[in-house]
Design a protein around this motif. Structure first.
Motif, short mmCIF file in Angstrom:
data_model
loop_
_atom_site.label_atom_id
_atom_site.label_comp_id
_atom_site.label_asym_id
_atom_site.label_seq_id
_atom_site.Cartn_x
_atom_site.Cartn_y
_atom_site.Cartn_z
N THR A 8 0.84 -1.19 0.00
CA THR A 8 0.00 0.00 0.00
C THR A 8 0.88 1.24 0.00
O THR A 8 2.01 1.22 0.46
N MET A 9 0.34 2.34 -0.51
CA MET A 9 1.08 3.60 -0.56
C MET A 9 0.93 4.34 0.76
O MET A 9 -0.15 4.37 1.33
N THR A 10 1.99 4.96 1.20
CA THR A 10 1.94 5.77 2.42
C THR A 10 1.40 7.15 2.08
O THR A 10 1.26 7.51 0.90
N ALA A 11 1.10 7.95 3.11
CA ALA A 11 0.64 9.33 2.89
C ALA A 11 1.71 10.12 2.14
O ALA A 11 1.39 10.93 1.26
N TYR A 12 2.99 9.88 2.45
CA TYR A 12 4.07 10.58 1.77
C TYR A 12 4.06 10.25 0.28
O TYR A 12 4.18 11.12 -0.56
N ASP A 13 3.89 8.95 -0.04
CA ASP A 13 3.88 8.54 -1.44
C ASP A 13 2.70 9.15 -2.17
O ASP A 13 2.82 9.56 -3.33
N THR A 14 1.54 9.24 -1.52
CA THR A 14 0.37 9.85 -2.14
C THR A 14 0.63 11.32 -2.40
O THR A 14 0.33 11.83 -3.48
N MET A 15 1.23 12.01 -1.42
CA MET A 15 1.53 13.42 -1.59
C MET A 15 2.50 13.60 -2.76
O MET A 15 2.34 14.48 -3.59
N THR A 16 3.51 12.74 -2.83
CA THR A 16 4.49 12.82 -3.90
C THR A 16 3.82 12.57 -5.24
O THR A 16 4.10 13.24 -6.22
N THR A 17 2.92 11.60 -5.30
CA THR A 17 2.21 11.32 -6.53
C THR A 17 1.35 12.51 -6.94
O THR A 17 1.32 12.89 -8.11
N GLU A 18 0.65 13.11 -5.99
CA GLU A 18 -0.16 14.29 -6.29
C GLU A 18 0.72 15.44 -6.78
O GLU A 18 0.37 16.13 -7.72
N ALA A 19 1.87 15.64 -6.13
CA ALA A 19 2.79 16.69 -6.55
C ALA A 19 3.29 16.41 -7.96
O ALA A 19 3.39 17.32 -8.78
N GLY A 20 3.57 15.15 -8.25
CA GLY A 20 4.01 14.78 -9.59
C GLY A 20 2.95 15.02 -10.64
O GLY A 20 3.24 15.44 -11.75
N THR A 21 1.69 14.75 -10.28
CA THR A 21 0.59 15.00 -11.20
C THR A 21 0.46 16.49 -11.50
O THR A 21 0.28 16.89 -12.65
N ILE A 22 0.56 17.31 -10.46
CA ILE A 22 0.49 18.76 -10.62
C ILE A 22 1.64 19.23 -11.52
O ILE A 22 1.45 20.01 -12.44
N ALA A 23 2.84 18.74 -11.25
CA ALA A 23 4.01 19.14 -12.03
C ALA A 23 3.87 18.70 -13.48
O ALA A 23 4.20 19.46 -14.40
N GLY A 24 3.41 17.49 -13.71
CA GLY A 24 3.23 17.00 -15.07
C GLY A 24 2.23 17.84 -15.86
O GLY A 24 2.46 18.16 -17.03
N LYS A 25 1.14 18.23 -15.22
CA LYS A 25 0.15 19.08 -15.88
C LYS A 25 0.73 20.46 -16.16
O LYS A 25 0.50 21.04 -17.22
N TRP A 26 1.49 20.99 -15.21
CA TRP A 26 2.14 22.30 -15.36
C TRP A 26 3.02 22.31 -16.60
O TRP A 26 2.97 23.24 -17.41
N LEU A 27 3.81 21.26 -16.77
CA LEU A 27 4.69 21.16 -17.93
C LEU A 27 3.89 20.95 -19.22
O LEU A 27 4.14 21.63 -20.22
N SER A 28 2.95 20.03 -19.19
CA SER A 28 2.16 19.73 -20.40
C SER A 28 1.37 20.95 -20.86
O SER A 28 1.30 21.22 -22.07
N ASP A 29 0.77 21.68 -19.93
CA ASP A 29 0.00 22.88 -20.29
C ASP A 29 0.87 23.92 -20.98
O ASP A 29 0.38 24.73 -21.76
N ALA A 30 2.17 23.92 -20.67
CA ALA A 30 3.10 24.88 -21.28
C ALA A 30 3.72 24.32 -22.57
O ALA A 30 4.54 24.98 -23.20
N GLY A 31 3.33 23.10 -22.94
CA GLY A 31 3.86 22.50 -24.15
C GLY A 31 5.25 21.89 -23.99
O GLY A 31 5.94 21.66 -24.98
N LEU A 32 5.66 21.64 -22.75
CA LEU A 32 6.96 21.04 -22.50
C LEU A 32 6.82 19.55 -22.25
O LEU A 32 5.91 19.11 -21.54
N ARG A 33 7.73 18.78 -22.82
CA ARG A 33 7.74 17.34 -22.62
C ARG A 33 8.17 17.06 -21.18
O ARG A 33 9.19 17.57 -20.72
N PRO A 34 7.39 16.26 -20.46
CA PRO A 34 7.72 15.99 -19.05
C PRO A 34 8.79 14.91 -18.88
O PRO A 34 8.50 13.77 -18.54
#
Length: 153
Positions: A8-34
Motif C-alpha cells: 500500500t502507498m503511504t501518505a508521503y507517497d500519495t503526496m508525492t504522486t499528487e505533486a508529480g501529477t500537478i508538475a506534469g500538468k504544469w509542464l504539459s500545459d506549457a507545451g513542455l515534454r515531461p
C-alpha cells in the motif's frame, strides 16, 4: 520507493504522486515534454502549491536530496526552458544574481541584502504614476521593481 502489487502507498507517497501529477500538468500545459529531470525540478518548484523564489544553485541543492540526480547545468538549462515557456519569471537582483519566481503575475519584490533572499512585496501598495516614453521603434514590455532591504540594528 517502488510498490509491489500487494503493497500500500503511504501518505508521503500519495503526496508525492499528487505533486508529480500537478508538475506534469504544469509542464504539459506549457507545451513542455515531461522528462524525468523536468518532472523532478517542476515537482520541487510547484509540487506543494506554494510560490517559490529560487536560484539555480538552491534548486540544485534541493534536487540533490531527491531520487533523481540532476547536474547544475541541467538545472540552469531547465530553468531557462521554464522561463521561455512562461512558467517562471526571472528576477535579476544585480548583474550576477538571478532568482526564478513561480508567480508569473507582474508584482514587486523585496531583496533582503543581509540574507540574499527574495520575497514578494505587496503589489497593492506600489504606485507608479508615470513611465518614461519608450524610444522610437521600441515598446515597454514590463517593469521590474526590486526594493532592496537591510535589517536595522
Amino acid at each position: 520507493m517502488k510498490h509491489g502489487m500487494n503493497e500500500t502507498m503511504t501518505a508521503y507517497d500519495t503526496m508525492t504522486t499528487e505533486a508529480g501529477t500537478i508538475a506534469g500538468k504544469w509542464l504539459s500545459d506549457a507545451g513542455l515534454r515531461p522528462t524525468r529531470q523536468r518532472m523532478t525540478l517542476a515537482t520541487l518548484l510547484i509540487g506543494d502549491g506554494k510560490h517559490r523564489h529560487v536560484t539555480a544553485e538552491s534548486l540544485y541543492a534541493d534536487a540533490q536530496n531527491s531520487d533523481e540526480a540532476v547536474s547544475l547545468a541541467t538545472v540552469y538549462n531547465t530553468l531557462r526552458a521554464f522561463c521561455d515557456a512562461g512558467l517562471l519569471q526571472e528576477v535579476t537582483v544585480d548583474g550576477s544574481k538571478s532568482y526564478f519566481d513561480t508567480n508569473t503575475v507582474d508584482h514587486p519584490h523585496f531583496y533582503w541584502e543581509d540574507e540574499n533572499r527574495l520575497s514578494d512585496a505587496p503589489a497593492s501598495e506600489l504606485e507608479i504614476a508615470r513611465l518614461p516614453k519608450a524610444p522610437d521603434g521600441a515598446e515597454i514590455t514590463s517593469v521590474d521593481v526590486v526594493i532592496r532591504l537591510r535589517r536595522t540594528k
